[in-house]
Design a protein around this motif. Structure first.
Motif, mmCIF file in Angstrom:
data_model
loop_
_atom_site.group_PDB
_atom_site.id
_atom_site.type_symbol
_atom_site.label_atom_id
_atom_site.label_comp_id
_atom_site.label_asym_id
_atom_site.label_seq_id
_atom_site.Cartn_x
_atom_site.Cartn_y
_atom_site.Cartn_z
ATOM 1 N N LEU A 46 -34.808 -10.997 -43.701
ATOM 2 C CA LEU A 46 -34.275 -11.154 -42.339
ATOM 3 C C LEU A 46 -34.024 -9.810 -41.669
ATOM 4 O O LEU A 46 -34.003 -9.729 -40.434
ATOM 5 C CB LEU A 46 -32.985 -11.973 -42.380
ATOM 6 C CG LEU A 46 -33.129 -13.428 -42.854
ATOM 7 C CD1 LEU A 46 -31.777 -14.120 -42.875
ATOM 8 C CD2 LEU A 46 -34.105 -14.208 -41.984
ATOM 9 N N ALA A 47 -33.856 -8.762 -42.472
ATOM 10 C CA ALA A 47 -33.596 -7.431 -41.910
ATOM 11 C C ALA A 47 -34.878 -6.678 -41.564
ATOM 12 O O ALA A 47 -34.819 -5.513 -41.148
ATOM 13 C CB ALA A 47 -32.776 -6.607 -42.909
ATOM 14 N N GLN A 48 -36.027 -7.311 -41.697
ATOM 15 C CA GLN A 48 -37.302 -6.633 -41.445
ATOM 16 C C GLN A 48 -37.375 -6.053 -40.031
ATOM 17 O O GLN A 48 -36.981 -6.700 -39.057
ATOM 18 C CB GLN A 48 -38.468 -7.594 -41.656
ATOM 19 C CG GLN A 48 -38.714 -7.978 -43.102
ATOM 20 C CD GLN A 48 -39.145 -6.797 -43.942
ATOM 21 O OE1 GLN A 48 -40.215 -6.224 -43.764
ATOM 22 N NE2 GLN A 48 -38.280 -6.427 -44.878
ATOM 23 N N THR A 49 -37.897 -4.842 -39.967
ATOM 24 C CA THR A 49 -38.097 -4.210 -38.656
ATOM 25 C C THR A 49 -39.215 -4.906 -37.879
ATOM 26 O O THR A 49 -39.265 -4.812 -36.654
ATOM 27 C CB THR A 49 -38.445 -2.729 -38.831
ATOM 28 O OG1 THR A 49 -39.563 -2.603 -39.720
ATOM 29 C CG2 THR A 49 -37.264 -1.959 -39.403
ATOM 30 N N TYR A 50 -40.097 -5.579 -38.585
ATOM 31 C CA TYR A 50 -41.129 -6.407 -37.945
ATOM 32 C C TYR A 50 -40.558 -7.813 -37.823
ATOM 33 O O TYR A 50 -40.275 -8.473 -38.828
ATOM 34 C CB TYR A 50 -42.410 -6.408 -38.774
ATOM 35 C CG TYR A 50 -43.595 -7.013 -38.056
ATOM 36 C CD1 TYR A 50 -44.383 -6.228 -37.233
ATOM 37 C CD2 TYR A 50 -43.916 -8.359 -38.192
ATOM 38 C CE1 TYR A 50 -45.478 -6.764 -36.558
ATOM 39 C CE2 TYR A 50 -44.995 -8.902 -37.527
ATOM 40 C CZ TYR A 50 -45.781 -8.104 -36.713
ATOM 41 O OH TYR A 50 -46.852 -8.642 -36.042
ATOM 42 N N THR A 51 -40.368 -8.285 -36.623
ATOM 43 C CA THR A 51 -39.583 -9.517 -36.410
ATOM 44 C C THR A 51 -40.422 -10.764 -36.163
ATOM 45 O O THR A 51 -39.880 -11.876 -36.170
ATOM 46 C CB THR A 51 -38.630 -9.325 -35.216
ATOM 47 O OG1 THR A 51 -39.392 -8.987 -34.054
ATOM 48 C CG2 THR A 51 -37.614 -8.226 -35.517
ATOM 49 N N LYS A 52 -41.726 -10.614 -35.946
ATOM 50 C CA LYS A 52 -42.578 -11.789 -35.677
ATOM 51 C C LYS A 52 -42.911 -12.475 -36.999
ATOM 52 O O LYS A 52 -44.014 -12.404 -37.521
ATOM 53 C CB LYS A 52 -43.843 -11.372 -34.928
ATOM 54 C CG LYS A 52 -43.566 -10.842 -33.529
ATOM 55 C CD LYS A 52 -44.799 -10.251 -32.876
ATOM 56 C CE LYS A 52 -45.812 -11.310 -32.497
ATOM 57 N NZ LYS A 52 -46.947 -10.728 -31.712
#
Length: 696
Positions: A46-52
Motif C-alpha cells: 500500500l505504501a508503493q510510490t506507484y499507485t496505479k
C-alpha cells in the motif's frame, strides 16, 4: 441484425477497457496462515510510490485470522479486493487471481515477504524504458535477524531477447524461476497458469512466459525481501521430503524439456535435458538410500527413453554421460558405486597428502615452472598469490601487489619477478626448493586472512614458510585475528611454531592492533604498512560523473549488522538521495584470474560513479579512497575495519561511524557537493615497503 454495428461496438468497448487498464499493475498476494506477517506485507504494498495498483488478496482457506485481515484491508483501500476459497495451494491461489486480473501488468508478492516502497515503480519504468514484457529486480534473503544477498551481485541493467533470458533461466544462472522478483505483461498469461498441487511450481511456468516474451530486462535494484521461515515451502527439508520435492522438480523439468522438443528448440532442449539428468540420478540414489521404489520405474523409463540424447548432449559433462550406465543398472550397482566413490575420495585425500610429503622431501620431481634467471639478472623475487574466489577485495590485493612489484622490479634491473597463482602453490614450492638461491626473496600476498578466521589461507602461507626457512620472506600488509575459543588458541600455537622457525621473516601489519598482536607472538621483524590496495590511488582512471549513494554491506561471518540496522541505513540513504545502489565487494560467484582486472575495473566504476559510499567492507572503504569518493564506514565484528581506517584517518573524505545511529546522522549531514578534486595521495606509505623488499 446489424452484425457490423455490434462488432464495432464490441471493439470500442475493448479499446476503452484497454485504455482503462493501461499502466495498471495487478499485484497478486496468495494468503495462507500468515497472520504474523500479513500486515508487514500489505503495508509495504500500500505504501508503493506507484499507485496505479489493483491488489488481489487470495485467502486460500487459511485456518488463522489471515482471511479477516484481508477483509480489513479491502475496507481500508478501494484498490484491494479479496477472494476467499478452499485451500488449494499456492498455484491454485495465484490462478484464481489471474482469472480476474484487470491490470496491464502482473506482479506477485508472497504474503510472508515484503517489498521496497519503489519496487513496482522501478519495474514499470524498466518495462517502459527498455520496451520489455518482463522486468526482473534483485532481492534480499531474510534469515532470522540477518539480511543477506545470496545471489550473485548485479551492478548494471541488462537487456535480453526472450531466448537469451530463457537460456539463463534454464541454466539457473543470473535469472531464477521465482515468480515474485518480476513484473510481467499480463498478456503473457493468456492460457498459461500455474500447475495445481505442485511445489516448485515456478519451474513449470516461468519458462513459458519467457518463451512468449520478445524482450526481457533486469535491473540492479534490491527491491524484494524474501523471508526464510520455519514451516515455509523453501525452508530446510529432510531427505524424505526432499525426495518428493526432487520428483516434483523432475516433473516440471521434464515438461520443460518436452516443450522445447515440440517447438523444435533443439539447443534449449539439450540444455533442459542437461539440467534434468542430475535430478534423475539424485532421485534414484536417494530412493535407494531411503529404501523406497516410489516413481523409480518412471524415472528409469525416462532415462532409458532419452539414452541417445543423453550420450550426444554437449551440455552434459563426460562424467554425467558415463553415469547413465550406472544409474540405470541394478540397485546393487548404484549402491556399490556410492561406496566406491566414498572410498576413492579417501584415497585421493591420501594421495594429495603423500604428494605433498614426497615433494617436501625432494623425492617427487615436478618441473612445470621456468625459474631460470634471464641474462643480467642476479636474484629472484617470487610473489606467491593466495587462491582468490568471489571476494574482489582479495583480487584487488593480488592485483595491486603485482602492480607494485612490477613497478619496483622495473627500477631494479638486477631483480627478476615471478608471480605464482595461488592454486599452483604446492607444485611451485616443490620445484622451487630445488632451484632457489640464497639471495632470492619470497613475497606472500597481503590481506585480512592471518589467524583462525581463514584457515585455508593460513595453510597455504605456512606451506611457504616451512619450505623456505632460510630465505628472506616478506608477508605483505596483513590483519591478524584469532577467535576467542579453543580453535583460536590451537591456531595461535601452530603459527608460533611455524613462523618462529623462519630466520629472515618480515611481516607487514596493516593496522596497529595487528602489529601489537604480531609483536607479542613472533620473533620476526614486524613493520606497519598500509593495505596494498591503497597503492592504486591516483593510478586508476576516475570518472567525473557522479550520482547518488552506493550502499555496500557485507553478508558473511564478519557482518555485525542486523536486518533492522541494514534497513535503517538504506532508509537514511533513500531519504538523502533519489538514486541508491546496492552492491558488495563479494560477487557471489568465483572470478577467474584472467578476468580479475576487468571485474575490478567494473566494480571501481560503481564506486567512482557515486557521490557517497556507505559501507562496512574494509575494501569498500579502500575502493572509495582510491576512487576519490566520500565514504562513511562502519566496523565489522572485530577490529579489522576500524583499525585499518585509523591508518587513513588523515584522508578528509573518509569518516568512521561507531554504530548505525552515528552513521545515519552522518548520512543526514552529508552534502552532495563535497567531492574531492583528486584521490588521496598514498605515495609516502610504500617507501618503507620498497626498502623491505630490496634489503640485502
Amino acid at each position: 441484425m446489424d452484425i457490423q454495428g455490434d462488432n464495432e461496438s464490441q471493439n470500442e468497448d475493448m479499446e476503452i477497457r484497454m485504455r482503462e487498464r493501461q499502466g495498471y499493475i495487478t499485484v497478486i498476494v496468495p494468503v495462507y496462515n500468515v497472520e504474523k506477517y500479513l500486515d508487514r506485507c500489505m503495508e509495504s504494498i500500500l505504501a508503493q510510490t506507484y499507485t496505479k495498483l489493483e491488489i488481489i488478496l487470495v485467502d486460500d482457506g487459511a485456518a488463522d485470522s489471515s482471511g479477516a485481515i484481508c477483509d480489513s484491508y479491502a475496507q481500508k483501500d478501494e484498490r484491494v479486493q479479496v477472494i476467499h476459497k478452499e485451500n488449494g495451494g499456492l498455484s491454485s491461489a495465484r490462478n484464481a487471481a489471474l482469472d480476474i486480473a484487470q491490470g496491464e501488468y502482473i506482479g506477485f508478492v508472497d504474503s510472508d515477504d515484503y517489498i521496497s516502497v519503489d519496487m513496482f515503480e522501478k519495474l514499470y519504468q524498466a518495462c517502459v524504458q527498455y520496451e520489455s514484457e518482463i522486468a526482473i529486480c534483485c532481492h534480499y534473503t531474510e534469515r532470522g535477524d540477518r539480511l543477506l544477498i545470496e545471489e550473485p551481485i548485479v551492478d548494471e541493467s541488462i537487456q535480453y531477447t526472450g531466448v537469451e533470458a530463457l537460456e539463463l533461466l534454464i541454466r539457473d544462472q543470473g535469472i531464477r524461476n521465482y515468480a515474485w522478483d518480476k513484473l510481467y505483461k499480463a498478456s503473457l498469461f493468456q492460457s498459461i497458469r500455474y500447475p495445481d498441487g505442485r511445489n516448485y511450481e515456478d519451474i513449470a511456468t516461468t519458462y513459458l512466459l519467457f518463451y512468449r516474451a520478445k524482450r526481457i530486462c533486469s535491473i540492479p535494484r534490491y527491491l524484494y525481501y524474501y523471508q526464510i521461515r520455519e514451516g515455509s515451502i523453501s525452508s530446510h527439508v529432510e531427505d524424505t521430503k526432499w525426495l518428493d520435492n526432487c520428483y516434483q522438480i523432475i516433473v516440471s523439468q521434464t515438461e520443460r524439456y518436452h516443450f522445447m522438443k515440440e517447438h523444435k528448440e533443439e539447443r534449449l532442449a539439450d540444455l533442459c535435458l542437461a539440467q534434468l539428468v542430475p535430478y534423475l540420478y539424485e532421485y534414484i540414489r536417494l530412493g535407494l538410500r531411503l529404501h523406497t521404489s516410489l516413481h523409480r520405474t518412471e524415472v528409469l523409463t525416462l532415462l532409458n527413453k532419452e539414452w541417445e540424447n543423453i550420450q550426444n548432449n554437449s551440455f552434459l559433462s563426460a562424467k554425467d554421460r558415463r553415469l547413465y550406465k550406472i544409474y540405470t543398472a541394478a540397485p546393487i550397482v548404484v549402491q556399490s558405486y556410492q561406496r566406491t566413490k566414498e572410498a576413492v575420495k579417501k584415497v585421493q585425500d591420501c594421495r594429495y597428502k603423500l604428494k605433498n610429503a614426497l615433494g617436501e622431501a625432494g623425492i617427487l620431481s615436478v618441473d612445470r615452472f621456468d625459474f631460470q634467471l634471464a641474462k643480467g639478472k642476479e636474484r629472484r623475487i617470487i610473489f606467491f598469490e593466495l587462491p582468490c574466489f568471489d571476494n574482489l577485495g582479495d583480487h584487488a590485493i593480488a592485483y595491486a601487489q603485482k602492480k607494485y612489484m612490477e613497478a619496483l622490479t622495473a627500477q631494479r634491473p638486477e631483480y627478476q619477478l615471478y608471480t605464482i597463482d595461488g592454486w599452483d602453490t604446492v607444485e611451485a614450492v616443490i620445484q622451487l626448493t630445488k632451484e632457489i638461491g640464497k639471495k632470492d626473496v619470497i613475497v606472500c600476498q597481503g590481506g585480512g586472512n592471518m589467524g583462525s578466521l581463514y584457515e585455508f589461507a593460513e595453510a597455504f602461507r605456512q606451506k611457504l614458510l616451512k619450505a623456505f626457512v632460510d630465505n628472506r620472506i616478506i608477508i605483505f600488509p596483513q590483519t591478524i585475528y584469532f577467535s576467542q575459543d579453543e580453535q583460536g588458541e590451537r591456531t595461535k600455537r601452530k603459527m608460533v611454531k611455524v613462523y618462529n622457525k623462519c630466520k629472515r621473516l618480515t611481516i607487514c601489519a596493516r593496522d596497529a592492533v595487528s602489529a601489537q598482536t604480531m609483536q607479542s607472538m613472533f620473533t620476526a621483524d614486524i613493520e606497519s604498512v598500509n593495505d596494498i590496495v591503497a597503492y592504486l590511488s591516483g593510478r586508476i582512471p576516475v570518472q567525473t560523473q557522479r550520482k547518488g549513494i552506493v550502499l555496500c554491506l557485507r553478508s558473511d561471518l564478519e557482518s555485525a549488522l542486523t536486518t533492522v540496522e541494514k534497513k535503517a541505513l538504506r532508509q537514511a540513504c533513500t531519504e538523502k538521495a533519489s538514486d541508491v545502489r546496492i552492491t558488495d565487494t563479494c560477487l557471489g560467484r568465483d572470478i577467474d584470474r584472467q578476468d580479475r582486472e576487468a571485474m575490478l575495473m567494473k566494480k571501481w566504476s560503481v564506486f567512482a560513479g557515486a557521490q557517497l559510499v556507505v559501507t562496512d567492507r574494509l575494501h569498500g572503504m579502500i575502493f572509495s579512497l582510491i576512487m576519490g569518493t566520500p565514504c562513511i564506514v562502519l566496523g565489522n565484528n572485530h577490529h579489522k575495519v576500524k583499525a585499518t581506517y585509523a591508518t587513513f584517518k588523515d584522508c578528509k573524505y573518509l569518516q568512521y561511524a561507531e554504530n548505525v545511529r552515528e552513521a545515519v546522522q552522518m548520512i543526514a549531514a552529508w552534502k552532495p557537493d563535497e567531492i574531492p578534486v583528486t584521490p588521496y595521495n598514498t605515495e609516502e606509505y610504500y617507501k618503507k615497503l620498497e626498502q623491505l623488499v630490496i634489503m640485502q
